[in-house]
Design a protein around this motif. Structure first.
Motif, PDB file in Angstrom:
ATOM      1  N   GLU A  32       0.943  -1.270  -0.036  1.00 46.10           N
ATOM      2  CA  GLU A  32      -0.128  -0.023   0.081  1.00 46.10           C
ATOM      3  C   GLU A  32       0.875   1.305   0.068  1.00 46.10           C
ATOM      4  O   GLU A  32       2.259   1.195   0.203  1.00 46.10           O
ATOM      5  N   VAL A  33       0.407   2.070  -0.368  1.00 45.04           N
ATOM      6  CA  VAL A  33       0.867   3.528  -0.393  1.00 45.04           C
ATOM      7  C   VAL A  33       1.392   3.915   1.052  1.00 45.04           C
ATOM      8  O   VAL A  33       0.348   4.005   1.647  1.00 45.04           O
ATOM      9  N   ASP A  34       2.365   4.214   1.163  1.00 41.89           N
ATOM     10  CA  ASP A  34       2.932   4.561   2.548  1.00 41.89           C
ATOM     11  C   ASP A  34       2.757   6.118   2.834  1.00 41.89           C
ATOM     12  O   ASP A  34       3.505   6.777   2.505  1.00 41.89           O
ATOM     13  N   MET A  35       1.557   6.536   3.246  1.00 44.63           N
ATOM     14  CA  MET A  35       1.254   7.993   3.214  1.00 44.63           C
ATOM     15  C   MET A  35       2.151   8.926   4.074  1.00 44.63           C
ATOM     16  O   MET A  35       2.412   9.863   3.892  1.00 44.63           O
ATOM     17  N   PRO A  36       2.363   8.328   5.310  1.00 45.07           N
ATOM     18  CA  PRO A  36       3.352   9.251   6.267  1.00 45.07           C
ATOM     19  C   PRO A  36       4.395   9.417   5.628  1.00 45.07           C
ATOM     20  O   PRO A  36       4.999  10.527   5.632  1.00 45.07           O
ATOM     21  N   ALA A  37       4.993   8.355   4.940  1.00 42.93           N
ATOM     22  CA  ALA A  37       6.352   8.573   4.397  1.00 42.93           C
ATOM     23  C   ALA A  37       6.264   9.350   3.086  1.00 42.93           C
ATOM     24  O   ALA A  37       7.338  10.461   2.876  1.00 42.93           O
ATOM     25  N   LEU A  38       5.187   9.455   2.369  1.00 45.13           N
ATOM     26  CA  LEU A  38       5.047  10.136   1.300  1.00 45.13           C
ATOM     27  C   LEU A  38       5.056  11.876   1.720  1.00 45.13           C
ATOM     28  O   LEU A  38       5.682  12.748   1.236  1.00 45.13           O
ATOM     29  N   ARG A  39       4.314  12.102   2.891  1.00 42.10           N
ATOM     30  CA  ARG A  39       4.303  13.362   3.138  1.00 42.10           C
ATOM     31  C   ARG A  39       5.398  13.855   3.901  1.00 42.10           C
ATOM     32  O   ARG A  39       5.760  14.853   3.598  1.00 42.10           O
ATOM     33  N   ASN A  40       5.983  12.953   4.310  1.00 33.28           N
ATOM     34  CA  ASN A  40       7.605  13.288   5.014  1.00 33.28           C
ATOM     35  C   ASN A  40       8.637  13.787   3.708  1.00 33.28           C
ATOM     36  O   ASN A  40       9.163  14.670   3.820  1.00 33.28           O
ATOM     37  N   ILE A  41       8.288  13.065   2.586  1.00 33.76           N
ATOM     38  CA  ILE A  41       9.408  13.335   1.369  1.00 33.76           C
ATOM     39  C   ILE A  41       8.989  14.678   0.839  1.00 33.76           C
ATOM     40  O   ILE A  41       9.855  15.408   0.355  1.00 33.76           O
ATOM     41  N   LEU A  42       7.640  14.930   0.795  1.00 33.52           N
ATOM     42  CA  LEU A  42       7.131  16.140   0.042  1.00 33.52           C
ATOM     43  C   LEU A  42       7.646  17.210   1.048  1.00 33.52           C
ATOM     44  O   LEU A  42       7.950  18.256   0.353  1.00 33.52           O
ATOM     45  N   ARG A  43       7.369  17.165   2.376  1.00 36.84           N
ATOM     46  CA  ARG A  43       7.929  18.166   3.037  1.00 36.84           C
ATOM     47  C   ARG A  43       9.591  18.583   3.119  1.00 36.84           C
ATOM     48  O   ARG A  43       9.851  19.654   3.057  1.00 36.84           O
ATOM     49  N   PHE A  44      10.193  17.328   3.020  1.00 35.10           N
ATOM     50  CA  PHE A  44      11.609  17.597   2.703  1.00 35.10           C
ATOM     51  C   PHE A  44      11.728  18.371   1.691  1.00 35.10           C
ATOM     52  O   PHE A  44      12.793  19.391   1.523  1.00 35.10           O
ATOM     53  N   HIS A  45      11.251  17.864   0.442  1.00 37.29           N
ATOM     54  CA  HIS A  45      11.610  18.942  -0.778  1.00 37.29           C
ATOM     55  C   HIS A  45      11.103  20.513  -0.487  1.00 37.29           C
ATOM     56  O   HIS A  45      11.949  21.204  -1.160  1.00 37.29           O
ATOM     57  N   VAL A  46      10.030  20.504   0.169  1.00 37.58           N
ATOM     58  CA  VAL A  46       9.713  22.041   0.320  1.00 37.58           C
ATOM     59  C   VAL A  46      10.799  22.647   1.260  1.00 37.58           C
ATOM     60  O   VAL A  46      11.261  23.890   0.904  1.00 37.58           O
ATOM     61  N   GLU A  47      11.260  22.002   2.299  1.00 37.69           N
ATOM     62  CA  GLU A  47      12.266  22.537   2.992  1.00 37.69           C
ATOM     63  C   GLU A  47      13.634  22.795   2.325  1.00 37.69           C
ATOM     64  O   GLU A  47      14.385  23.479   2.736  1.00 37.69           O
ATOM     65  N   SER A  48      13.935  21.975   1.442  1.00 43.13           N
ATOM     66  CA  SER A  48      15.231  21.965   0.641  1.00 43.13           C
ATOM     67  C   SER A  48      15.286  22.795  -0.532  1.00 43.13           C
ATOM     68  O   SER A  48      16.286  22.818  -1.211  1.00 43.13           O
ATOM     69  N   GLY A  49      14.012  23.290  -0.869  1.00 41.67           N
ATOM     70  CA  GLY A  49      14.110  24.156  -2.099  1.00 41.67           C
ATOM     71  C   GLY A  49      14.231  23.518  -3.345  1.00 41.67           C
ATOM     72  O   GLY A  49      14.643  24.103  -4.250  1.00 41.67           O
ATOM     73  N   THR A  50      13.547  22.416  -3.367  1.00 42.84           N
ATOM     74  CA  THR A  50      13.242  21.868  -4.751  1.00 42.84           C
ATOM     75  C   THR A  50      12.736  22.745  -5.772  1.00 42.84           C
ATOM     76  O   THR A  50      11.613  23.232  -5.462  1.00 42.84           O
ATOM     77  N   ASP A  51      12.908  22.765  -6.961  1.00 43.27           N
ATOM     78  CA  ASP A  51      12.465  23.482  -7.915  1.00 43.27           C
ATOM     79  C   ASP A  51      11.030  23.087  -8.448  1.00 43.27           C
ATOM     80  O   ASP A  51      10.215  23.959  -8.879  1.00 43.27           O
ATOM     81  N   GLY A  52      10.843  21.893  -8.524  1.00 44.62           N
ATOM     82  CA  GLY A  52       9.636  21.220  -8.938  1.00 44.62           C
ATOM     83  C   GLY A  52       9.567  19.590  -8.738  1.00 44.62           C
ATOM     84  O   GLY A  52      10.449  19.125  -8.491  1.00 44.62           O
ATOM     85  N   LEU A  53       8.489  19.145  -8.816  1.00 49.03           N
ATOM     86  CA  LEU A  53       8.007  17.676  -8.204  1.00 49.03           C
ATOM     87  C   LEU A  53       7.503  16.887  -9.541  1.00 49.03           C
ATOM     88  O   LEU A  53       6.471  17.638  -9.858  1.00 49.03           O
TER      89      LEU A  53
END
Length: 124
Positions: A32-53
């Motif tokens: 199954e999709v690991d939603m807590p892990a997905l949300r953590n990855i998404l937040r990581f990219h916001v905090e890291s300044g990723t330009d696009g997902l």
């Protein structure tokens, strides 16, 4: 969808120069999709300044997800990063009608762009 996000969905964030990350979809040991892990990855990219997902792109697992699972993943991305990082949704598959369905789903949940590959040919 709650009213908090409803007004933000129509606002498209333009893609920009830089690094667009093809995000993995984390899965649990039961598949199954690991939603807590997905949300953590998404937040990581916001905090890291990723330009696009690029969500549900060509990293492999997207082709095995149901439309309901795709909606869950895309909605989580919109909830976590909409307005901060442009969201491109992978919508490529073999069936052009399914490509249209997935593209409409991405539009409906609030993604900013679609990654559309030419539907690949399977010899009958």
């Amino acid at each position: 969808m709650d009213n908090l996000h409803a007004g933000n969905l129509a606002k498209k964030v333009p893609l920009k120069q830089g690094s667009t990350v093809a995000l993995i979809t984390p899965m649990t040991p039961t598949g199954e999709v690991d939603m807590p892990a997905l949300r953590n990855i998404l937040r990581f990219h916001v905090e890291s300044g990723t330009d696009g997902l690029c969500i549900l792109g060509t990293t492999g697992e997207a082709s095995t997800l149901s439309m309901a699972e795709r909606a869950t993943v895309l909605t989580a991305a919109v909830e976590e990063v909409k307005g901060k990082i442009p969201i491109m949704a992978g919508v490529g598959t073999i069936d052009p009608e399914h490509v249209k369905e997935m593209t409409q789903q991405a539009i409906d949940v609030g993604c900013d762009a679609a990654l559309v590959v030419t539907p690949y040919y399977v010899k009958p």
